[in-house]
Motif scaffolding. Structure first.
Motif, PDB file in Angstrom:
ATOM      1  N   MET A 943       0.855  -1.183   0.000  1.00 40.32           N
ATOM      2  CA  MET A 943       0.000   0.000   0.000  1.00 40.32           C
ATOM      3  C   MET A 943       0.893   1.234   0.000  1.00 40.32           C
ATOM      4  SD  MET A 943      -2.781  -1.485   2.703  1.00 40.32           S
ATOM      5  CE  MET A 943      -4.122  -0.405   2.370  1.00 40.32           C
ATOM      6  N   LEU A 944       0.826   2.007  -1.085  1.00 41.00           N
ATOM      7  CA  LEU A 944       1.640   3.222  -1.217  1.00 41.00           C
ATOM      8  C   LEU A 944       0.752   4.423  -0.902  1.00 41.00           C
ATOM      9  CD1 LEU A 944       3.421   2.462  -4.627  1.00 41.00           C
ATOM     10  CD2 LEU A 944       4.257   1.969  -2.334  1.00 41.00           C
ATOM     11  N   TYR A 945       1.242   5.305  -0.003  1.00 42.90           N
ATOM     12  CA  TYR A 945       0.509   6.527   0.324  1.00 42.90           C
ATOM     13  C   TYR A 945       1.230   7.692  -0.356  1.00 42.90           C
ATOM     14  CZ  TYR A 945      -1.893   3.508   3.528  1.00 42.90           C
ATOM     15  OH  TYR A 945      -2.645   2.480   4.027  1.00 42.90           O
ATOM     16  N   GLN A 946       0.503   8.391  -1.206  1.00 45.28           N
ATOM     17  CA  GLN A 946       1.150   9.366  -2.091  1.00 45.28           C
ATOM     18  C   GLN A 946       0.449  10.719  -2.034  1.00 45.28           C
ATOM     19  OE1 GLN A 946       0.611   6.875  -5.582  1.00 45.28           O
ATOM     20  NE2 GLN A 946       2.804   6.393  -5.597  1.00 45.28           N
ATOM     21  N   SER A 947       1.203  11.756  -2.369  1.00 43.51           N
ATOM     22  CA  SER A 947       0.610  13.103  -2.422  1.00 43.51           C
ATOM     23  C   SER A 947       1.072  13.810  -3.688  1.00 43.51           C
ATOM     24  CB  SER A 947       1.028  13.916  -1.187  1.00 43.51           C
ATOM     25  OG  SER A 947       2.397  14.265  -1.272  1.00 43.51           O
ATOM     26  N   MET A 948       0.256  14.718  -4.157  1.00 45.65           N
ATOM     27  CA  MET A 948       0.619  15.577  -5.293  1.00 45.65           C
ATOM     28  C   MET A 948      -0.090  16.910  -5.105  1.00 45.65           C
ATOM     29  SD  MET A 948      -1.533  13.025  -7.591  1.00 45.65           S
ATOM     30  CE  MET A 948      -1.493  11.935  -6.189  1.00 45.65           C
ATOM     31  N   LYS A 949       0.497  17.950  -5.658  1.00 49.74           N
ATOM     32  CA  LYS A 949      -0.054  19.295  -5.483  1.00 49.74           C
ATOM     33  C   LYS A 949      -0.208  19.933  -6.859  1.00 49.74           C
ATOM     34  CE  LYS A 949       1.179  23.716  -3.307  1.00 49.74           C
ATOM     35  NZ  LYS A 949       2.290  24.421  -2.631  1.00 49.74           N
ATOM     36  N   LEU A 950      -1.377  20.505  -7.111  1.00 48.69           N
ATOM     37  CA  LEU A 950      -1.640  21.162  -8.396  1.00 48.69           C
ATOM     38  C   LEU A 950      -1.121  22.592  -8.381  1.00 48.69           C
ATOM     39  CD1 LEU A 950      -5.286  19.886  -8.956  1.00 48.69           C
ATOM     40  CD2 LEU A 950      -3.227  19.055 -10.056  1.00 48.69           C
ATOM     41  N   THR A 951      -0.973  23.164  -9.542  1.00 45.60           N
ATOM     42  CA  THR A 951      -0.407  24.523  -9.662  1.00 45.60           C
ATOM     43  C   THR A 951      -1.228  25.558  -8.915  1.00 45.60           C
ATOM     44  OG1 THR A 951      -1.626  24.678 -11.732  1.00 45.60           O
ATOM     45  CG2 THR A 951       0.722  24.151 -11.888  1.00 45.60           C
ATOM     46  N   ASN A 952      -2.522  25.295  -8.705  1.00 40.25           N
ATOM     47  CA  ASN A 952      -3.350  26.277  -8.002  1.00 40.25           C
ATOM     48  C   ASN A 952      -3.471  25.963  -6.511  1.00 40.25           C
ATOM     49  OD1 ASN A 952      -4.910  24.041  -8.172  1.00 40.25           O
ATOM     50  ND2 ASN A 952      -6.595  24.984  -9.296  1.00 40.25           N
ATOM     51  N   GLY A 953      -2.599  25.093  -5.992  1.00 37.51           N
ATOM     52  CA  GLY A 953      -2.535  24.870  -4.555  1.00 37.51           C
ATOM     53  C   GLY A 953      -3.421  23.763  -4.023  1.00 37.51           C
ATOM     54  N   ILE A 954      -4.158  23.077  -4.896  1.00 35.92           N
ATOM     55  CA  ILE A 954      -5.010  21.978  -4.429  1.00 35.92           C
ATOM     56  C   ILE A 954      -4.148  20.734  -4.216  1.00 35.92           C
ATOM     57  CG2 ILE A 954      -6.796  20.353  -5.177  1.00 35.92           C
ATOM     58  CD1 ILE A 954      -8.354  22.633  -6.251  1.00 35.92           C
ATOM     59  N   TRP A 955      -4.314  20.100  -3.039  1.00 32.81           N
ATOM     60  CA  TRP A 955      -3.595  18.860  -2.734  1.00 32.81           C
ATOM     61  C   TRP A 955      -4.478  17.663  -3.066  1.00 32.81           C
ATOM     62  CZ3 TRP A 955       1.416  18.326  -1.073  1.00 32.81           C
ATOM     63  CH2 TRP A 955       2.083  19.495  -0.655  1.00 32.81           C
ATOM     64  N   VAL A 956      -3.883  16.618  -3.636  1.00 32.81           N
ATOM     65  CA  VAL A 956      -4.575  15.358  -3.884  1.00 32.81           C
ATOM     66  C   VAL A 956      -3.804  14.267  -3.156  1.00 32.81           C
ATOM     67  CG1 VAL A 956      -5.441  13.750  -5.623  1.00 32.81           C
ATOM     68  CG2 VAL A 956      -5.258  16.178  -6.176  1.00 32.81           C
ATOM     69  N   LEU A 957      -4.510  13.497  -2.320  1.00 35.10           N
ATOM     70  CA  LEU A 957      -3.881  12.400  -1.586  1.00 35.10           C
ATOM     71  C   LEU A 957      -4.334  11.070  -2.180  1.00 35.10           C
ATOM     72  CD1 LEU A 957      -4.371  13.686   2.087  1.00 35.10           C
ATOM     73  CD2 LEU A 957      -2.667  14.359   0.393  1.00 35.10           C
ATOM     74  N   ALA A 958      -3.425  10.102  -2.220  1.00 39.22           N
ATOM     75  CA  ALA A 958      -3.748   8.826  -2.873  1.00 39.22           C
ATOM     76  C   ALA A 958      -3.265   7.652  -2.054  1.00 39.22           C
ATOM     77  CB  ALA A 958      -3.129   8.783  -4.270  1.00 39.22           C
ATOM     78  N   GLU A 959      -4.026   6.537  -2.170  1.00 34.70           N
ATOM     79  CA  GLU A 959      -3.588   5.254  -1.625  1.00 34.70           C
ATOM     80  C   GLU A 959      -3.600   4.266  -2.785  1.00 34.70           C
ATOM     81  OE1 GLU A 959      -5.076   2.822   2.164  1.00 34.70           O
ATOM     82  OE2 GLU A 959      -6.324   2.468   0.395  1.00 34.70           O
ATOM     83  N   LEU A 960      -2.413   3.759  -3.158  1.00 32.34           N
ATOM     84  CA  LEU A 960      -2.287   2.842  -4.290  1.00 32.34           C
ATOM     85  C   LEU A 960      -2.007   1.436  -3.744  1.00 32.34           C
ATOM     86  CD1 LEU A 960      -2.106   2.539  -7.422  1.00 32.34           C
ATOM     87  CD2 LEU A 960       0.347   2.891  -7.190  1.00 32.34           C
ATOM     88  N   ARG A 961      -2.896   0.488  -4.081  1.00 29.63           N
ATOM     89  CA  ARG A 961      -2.726  -0.891  -3.591  1.00 29.63           C
ATOM     90  C   ARG A 961      -2.233  -1.767  -4.739  1.00 29.63           C
ATOM     91  NH1 ARG A 961      -8.456  -1.601  -0.344  1.00 29.63           N
ATOM     92  NH2 ARG A 961      -8.326   0.363   0.809  1.00 29.63           N
ATOM     93  N   VAL A 962      -1.082  -2.435  -4.477  1.00 31.13           N
ATOM     94  CA  VAL A 962      -0.461  -3.292  -5.493  1.00 31.13           C
ATOM     95  C   VAL A 962      -0.308  -4.690  -4.898  1.00 31.13           C
ATOM     96  CG1 VAL A 962       1.526  -3.634  -6.990  1.00 31.13           C
ATOM     97  CG2 VAL A 962       0.792  -1.308  -6.412  1.00 31.13           C
TER      98      VAL A 962
END
Length: 994
Positions: A943-962
């Protein structure tokens, strides 16, 4: 009239003027139209005609006595006389109470006649109409289902508010009646009652009962329930009455096989409003609808075609069933052309739309559209139009032979269109151009005046399409100069003489002959003559000076036409101030004309395809253009095609949580595309603060990239308006400091290619695709993609010139979009692009432009300008281009944020057929700024816990199950602006599978 009233219903069945098609599904007695027709349906004998021939005076008094007679037969005769008088226009409303008294009878025929009278006079006698209510209520409980149905139907037709409230209880009982005939009649009655008092229907819960009837065991009840709900939904487009889901669709498809032809039409129309979840469901529905193509009723066939055309959009073209379906669609359309001319015309108008959308359906059926000698002119012209649309290299010889035959017919309008069609063939199929020109020359030799004139008009277009190829025929054209008397033909001939003046020895004499009657010519000819003489002067200045002065004088001093005067003055000033500039303007190389100039605009065509089988498909106009007083006419569109990346659960444009600086603000909703694009400023946006100082050796900043004049064309401000990004809720994100000023020394400087800029390992960039085809942009083809390189978003394009003329003066501008993307500098095309040349361009983008929510979210609408014209296209960028480099969250912050975001904002997706392990997946995603915060393994699942941020400051959090050995991943996304989740998932899928 209803927007989608069925054309075939009008042509074959509907002789009454009744307002809505809903009622056509019921018995003929329903329509409150012609009492004469009603009378015949009640089984009256031939002798009933005697009731219409009487001219006695004072008969009202006699009728009153007969209506109150004790003898049943005499009473029935009297009611027949009353109905006859009513039919011929006599006022017999005075007999209202006496006729109502006759309702208390067991005789069905008499009861029908009295009900007919009531429908006609209840509105003018509302107080007295209440007298009949008790009888209605009593009849609704009669043991005979015909009487129960008749009572509830008649109560629905009496549009009197006072009676409406008494109708509710009987109607409720009839909706749950044991007899299906009563239930189907009651279903239609709900729609009638809704038209009188919508609030009452909703309060009484009739709409829910109507929805329940969709699950009825009787197919006709289902059909009428669908018809009634569709009618109500049409007047309340936002009510979502027909909540279609796979279960409901299955019930409708089951009922489809067993109900009447009009019931089938209602159900098929309802199916056409459904959007399947995937291509498998779409195929399943198509398979069950296909048998309707062999129905005897034309309206059923066209409704089935509409459903199939819509659902085909979702089928992959490489699917075997797709090819099978194409083959199955041709025979029913061909069969429609063996009906009477009126139906043929309606079928042809619909086929015209189908051929524009999917020509492959009928590409082998050309012979069906060959004209017959006894076809009416309107059928002939329509067939001719479809022949041109289907013309191809494979069948062009056959088509030309037919067209040449048509050109010798006696019908002048048809001959004209046939000659024009030959020209259109030449323009459409290049291999046939020579044969077409030869055919046109043969027709000119016939010396038939109108044939010669049409031929000259189309030869002018052929010259425009194939310059320097067929000019040898000019001599033949000049021989027929004297016979031209129509403005269009004269203007075409003058254009040819002016355009090729250097090849015609006596060009000045020919044009001078037209000048003699200059003021008698039409405006079209005068304008063309003015331009042609100026062209001649620029080519032969010494010989034609006197001629040009004469025409300029006629145009400017002696003419009262403002267009002609203005053009004359422009030419005069050009010639007197700068003859070289005049030559460049007037003798400029012309763009090639397009192949299909009369195609319907794509978005309108999509809407018309959704209205096949209705008046909209005959008029080739959307319903909103001809339906008066239509409340909330909905614009229908075809579903996204398979593989386009659009999903049925794409972000909702109406949701409040938009994409913006945290805390998220609302993105303005999408407005009028053309309105916005036409107000664009095709220059790079200015940033706040003082402008950069121009470099000493650089004049690019001072140069007007657009060649001057685009500001007036597009209504923009070419000075670089500071208001460009203001007022749209754009996030105050500054342009990256690494950008050089927009005014720089070329591509190398712009992208700092000599420095350390390089693409991070594994960063995802989609392959290039064609954004703007050459045929839609006068020879300019643009293909491209988006990339993020060292923190800079770039739009990488290949510009290809497929026209015959040189292209220069390129500029670009974006419409407002979801993330404020805008060009960070001018479009750097520093050298002209010659014919058949391509040039690679990389345009850096900033995110400080104006913001407006688009649908889909990552849609970007672009305007590109060059020396030829301004062109518009749209493309979709992967949202991964907007993931910034500082998007890695601290572990504790990640945990707190994940808990803080509501569970309703969590979206879960499946990524199929991915064969990477968790470490490889993490590495690949990090190349595109998707950062892994933590990793844990639970029961063999990473289970990978990941984050990314868009140019307008919105954060997206993710859980990737492999899961090891399982090619299907699960990704859960959480975000305060859930609209972006779908786009982020699509980028995840693309990055991992790339």
């Amino acid at each position: 009239m209803k927007a989608d009233v069925d054309v075939f219903a009008n042509v074959t069945q509907s002789k009454d003027g009744s307002k809505n098609r809903v009622w056509e599904g019921t018995k003929a007695i329903t329509a409150p139209c012609s009492p004469v027709t009603e009378n015949r349906q009640f089984g009256s004998k031939m002798t009933d005609s005697k009731y219409f021939t009487t001219t006695k005076k004072g008969e009202i008094f006699e009728l009153k006595a007969e209506l109150n007679s004790d003898k049943k037969e005499k009473k029935k005769e009297a009611v027949k006389k009353v109905i006859a008088s009513m039919t011929v226009g006599k006022d017999v409303s005075a007999l209202f109470p006496d006729v109502v008294n006759c309702m208390q009878t067991d005789n069905l025929e008499l009861k029908k006649l009295v009900y007919l009278y009531l429908m006609n006079y209840a509105k003018s006698q509302p107080d007295m109409a209440i007298m009949a209510v008790n009888t209605f209520v009593k009849d609704c409980e009669d043991p005979n289902p015909l009487i129960r149905a008749l009572a509830v139907r008649t109560m629905g037709c009496i549009r009197v508010d006072k009676i409406t409230e008494y109708l509710c209880e009987p109607l409720r009982k009839c909706l749950k009646d044991e007899d299906p005939y009563v239930r189907k009649t009651a279903a239609v009655c709900v729609a009638k009652l809704h038209d009188i008092n919508a609030q009452l229907v909703e309060d009484q819960g009739f709409l829910d009962t109507l929805k329940d009837l969709i699950s009825d065991s009787n197919p006709m009840v289902v059909a009428n329930a669908v018809a009634a709900l569709s009618e109500i939904a049409e007047s309340h487009p936002n009510s979502n009455l027909l909540d279609l889901n796979p279960q409901t669709i299955n019930k409708l498809l089951t009922a489809l096989n067993e109900c009447t032809e009009w019931g089938q039409i209602f159900i098929l129309d309802c199916l056409a409003n459904y959007t399947p979840r995937d291509d498998r469901e779409s195929q399943s529905i198509c398979e069950r609808v296909t048998p309707r193509l062999s129905h005897a009723n034309s309206a059923v066939v066209l409704s089935a075609v509409k459903v199939l055309m819509k659902f085909m959009e979702m089928l992959p073209k490489d699917l075997d069933y797709y090819g099978t379906l194409l083959k199955k669609l041709a025979p029913p359309l061909v069969t429609l052309l063996s009906a009477e001319p009126e139906l043929q015309y309606v079928a042809l108008r619909n086929i015209n739309l189908i051929v524009q959308r999917r020509p492959e359906i009928l590409k082998h059926e050309m012979k069906v559209f060959f004209v017959k000698y006894n076809d009416p002119i309107y059928v002939k012209l329509e067939k001719l139009d479809i022949m041109i649309r289907l013309a191809s290299q494979a069948n062009i010889a056959q088509v030309l032979a037919e067209l040449k035959e048509y050109a010798t017919e006696v019908d002048v309008d048809f001959v004209r269109k046939a000659v024009r069609a030959i020209g259109r063939c030449a323009i459409k199929v290049e291999q046939s151009a020579e044969r077409c020109v030869s055919t046109l020359l043969d027709l000119i030799q016939t010396k038939v005046n109108y044939v010669v004139q049409e031929a000259i008009v189309v030869i002018k277009d052929i010259f425009r399409k194939y310059p320097n190829k067929y000019e040898s025929v000019i001599a033949t054209l000049c021989e027929n100069l004297d016979s031209l008397d129509e403005p269009e033909a004269r203007a075409a001939m003058i254009w040819i003489v002016g355009e090729y003046a250097e090849r015609i020895d006596n060009a000045d004499e020919l044009l001078e002959s037209f000048l003699e009657g200059f003021h008698d010519e039409s405006t079209q000819v005068q304008l063309q003559l003015l331009t042609a003489i100026v062209k001649l002067f620029l080519k032969k200045p010494t010989e034609t000076q006197e001629l040009v002065q004469q025409v300029l004088s006629l145009a400017t001093q002696d003419s009262d036409n403002p267009d002609l005067r203005d053009r004359g003055y422009i030419y005069w000033r050009l010639l007197s101030t700068d003859p070289v500039a005049a030559k460049e303007v007037v003798l400029a190389e012309k763009p090639l004309i397009s192949e299909e100039t009369d195609l319907i605009e794509p978005t309108l065509l999509e809407e018309l395809i959704c209205h096949i089988g209705t008046l909209a498909s005959v008029y080739h106009k959307p319903p909103s253009a001809f339906v008066e007083g239509s409340r909330g006419v909905q614009h229908k569109r075809l579903p996204g095609s398979a593989g386009s990346g659009e999903s049925a659960d794409s972000p909702d444009t109406g949701s409040a949580a938009g994409v913006s600086e945290a805390p998220p603000a609302v993105i303005p909703s999408q407005g009028d595309l053309l309105g916005d694009l036409l107000n664009l400023d095709l220059t790079p946006p200015t940033t706040s603060g003082p402008p950069p100082a121009p470099s000493s050796g650089m004049q690019m900043g001072a140069m007007d990239l657009l060649g001057g004049g685009l500001d007036s064309l597009l209504g923009g401000d070419l000075g670089g308006s500071p208001a460009m990004g203001a007022g749209f809720g754009a996030p105050p994100t500054a342009m990256p400091a690494s950008f050089p000023p927009p005014v720089s020394g070329g591509l190398d400087d712009l992208f700092d290619l000599g420095g350390s800029v390089g693409m991070p390992m594994g960063a995802y960039s989609p392959p290039k695709s064609i954004w703007l085809p050459a045929m839609k942009a006068k020879g300019l083809e643009i293909s491209g993609t988006f990339a993020r390189r060292a923190g800079v978003i770039q739009m990488e394009m290949t510009l290809t010139n497929k026209a015959m003329s040189i292209m220069t003066d390129f500029a670009i501008q974006f419409n407002r979009n979801s993330f404020g993307l805008a060009p960070a500098g001018p479009l750097q095309v520093l050298t002209p692009v010659g014919p058949n040349q391509s040039i690679e361009v990389a345009l850096p983008l900033s995110t400080v432009g104006p913001v407006m929510k688009m649908e889909p979210l990552t849609n970007l609408q672009v305007a590109v300008k060059n020396n030829i014209d301004v062109f518009y296209f749209s493309s979709q960028y992967p949202i991964s281009m907007l993931f910034v480099e500082d998007g890695k969250m601290e572990r504790q912050v990640f945990l707190a944020t994940w808990k803080d975001i509501p569970n309703d904002n969590e979206a879960q997706f499946q990524i199929k057929d991915c064969h990477l392990n968790s470490d490889a997946a993490s590495s690949k995603l990090q190349g595109s700024n998707v950062f892994t915060i933590a990793k844990r393994t639970v029961e063999g699942q990473d289970m990978l816990y990941q984050s990314m941020k868009l140019t307008n400051g919105i954060w997206v959090l993710a859980e990737l199950r492999v899961q090891a050995g399982n090619p299907n991943y699960t990704v859960s996304l959480k975000c305060r602006a859930p609209e972006v989740s779908q786009c982020v998932f699509q980028s995840y899928e693309a990055m991992l599978k790339n």
